[in-house]
Write a protein that holds these residues in place. Sequence first.
Motif, mmCIF file in Angstrom:
data_model
loop_
_atom_site.group_PDB
_atom_site.id
_atom_site.type_symbol
_atom_site.label_atom_id
_atom_site.label_comp_id
_atom_site.label_asym_id
_atom_site.label_seq_id
_atom_site.Cartn_x
_atom_site.Cartn_y
_atom_site.Cartn_z
ATOM 1 N N GLN A 50 0.768 -1.252 0.094
ATOM 2 C CA GLN A 50 0.127 -0.079 0.070
ATOM 3 C C GLN A 50 0.875 1.310 -0.029
ATOM 4 O O GLN A 50 0.511 2.256 -0.905
ATOM 5 C CB GLN A 50 -1.026 -0.015 1.092
ATOM 6 C CG GLN A 50 -1.968 -1.079 1.082
ATOM 7 C CD GLN A 50 -2.841 -0.707 0.023
ATOM 8 O OE1 GLN A 50 -3.448 -0.071 -0.470
ATOM 9 N NE2 GLN A 50 -2.997 -2.165 -0.990
ATOM 10 N N GLU A 51 1.871 1.174 0.810
ATOM 11 C CA GLU A 51 2.749 2.331 0.924
ATOM 12 C C GLU A 51 3.524 2.625 -0.589
ATOM 13 O O GLU A 51 3.752 3.827 -0.912
ATOM 14 C CB GLU A 51 4.019 2.417 1.800
ATOM 15 C CG GLU A 51 3.366 2.409 3.453
ATOM 16 C CD GLU A 51 4.457 1.963 4.265
ATOM 17 O OE1 GLU A 51 5.557 1.740 3.871
ATOM 18 O OE2 GLU A 51 4.052 1.794 5.375
ATOM 19 N N HIS A 52 3.904 1.639 -1.046
ATOM 20 C CA HIS A 52 4.615 1.852 -2.394
ATOM 21 C C HIS A 52 3.634 2.051 -3.433
ATOM 22 O O HIS A 52 4.072 3.064 -4.348
ATOM 23 C CB HIS A 52 5.358 0.632 -2.859
ATOM 24 C CG HIS A 52 6.672 0.610 -1.946
ATOM 25 N ND1 HIS A 52 6.749 0.176 -0.591
ATOM 26 C CD2 HIS A 52 8.087 0.837 -2.287
ATOM 27 C CE1 HIS A 52 8.085 0.224 -0.195
ATOM 28 N NE2 HIS A 52 8.649 0.808 -1.200
ATOM 29 N N LEU A 53 2.518 1.779 -3.466
ATOM 30 C CA LEU A 53 1.317 2.069 -4.374
ATOM 31 C C LEU A 53 1.036 3.471 -4.321
ATOM 32 O O LEU A 53 0.977 4.313 -5.259
ATOM 33 C CB LEU A 53 -0.070 1.296 -4.397
ATOM 34 C CG LEU A 53 0.173 -0.190 -4.614
ATOM 35 C CD1 LEU A 53 -1.216 -0.808 -4.225
ATOM 36 C CD2 LEU A 53 0.584 -0.149 -6.287
ATOM 37 N N GLU A 54 0.856 4.082 -3.038
ATOM 38 C CA GLU A 54 0.610 5.556 -2.654
ATOM 39 C C GLU A 54 1.955 6.361 -3.230
ATOM 40 O O GLU A 54 1.679 7.357 -3.816
ATOM 41 C CB GLU A 54 0.231 5.631 -1.340
ATOM 42 C CG GLU A 54 -0.766 5.212 -0.762
ATOM 43 C CD GLU A 54 -1.042 4.971 0.843
ATOM 44 O OE1 GLU A 54 -0.316 5.809 1.481
ATOM 45 O OE2 GLU A 54 -1.970 4.636 1.142
#
Length: 58
Positions: A50-54
């Motif tokens: 999720q952090e990397h998608l954001e």
Amino acid sequence: MVKAVVADTMVDGKRATLSLPPTVSDKKMLKMMTTERETTIAAIIHEWIQEHLEKEGE
């Protein structure tokens, strides 16, 4: 080998089983993180995704 069920990021709500071949030291670090955070490896991986998608969406 660590087997983790990664929380869903797909629209259909299905989960996928992911087999990872981490190094011994990586597995130890993941285990320590799960203890410190009182969570699971799957939750840590989901959080990382999720952090990397954001970051990509910025």
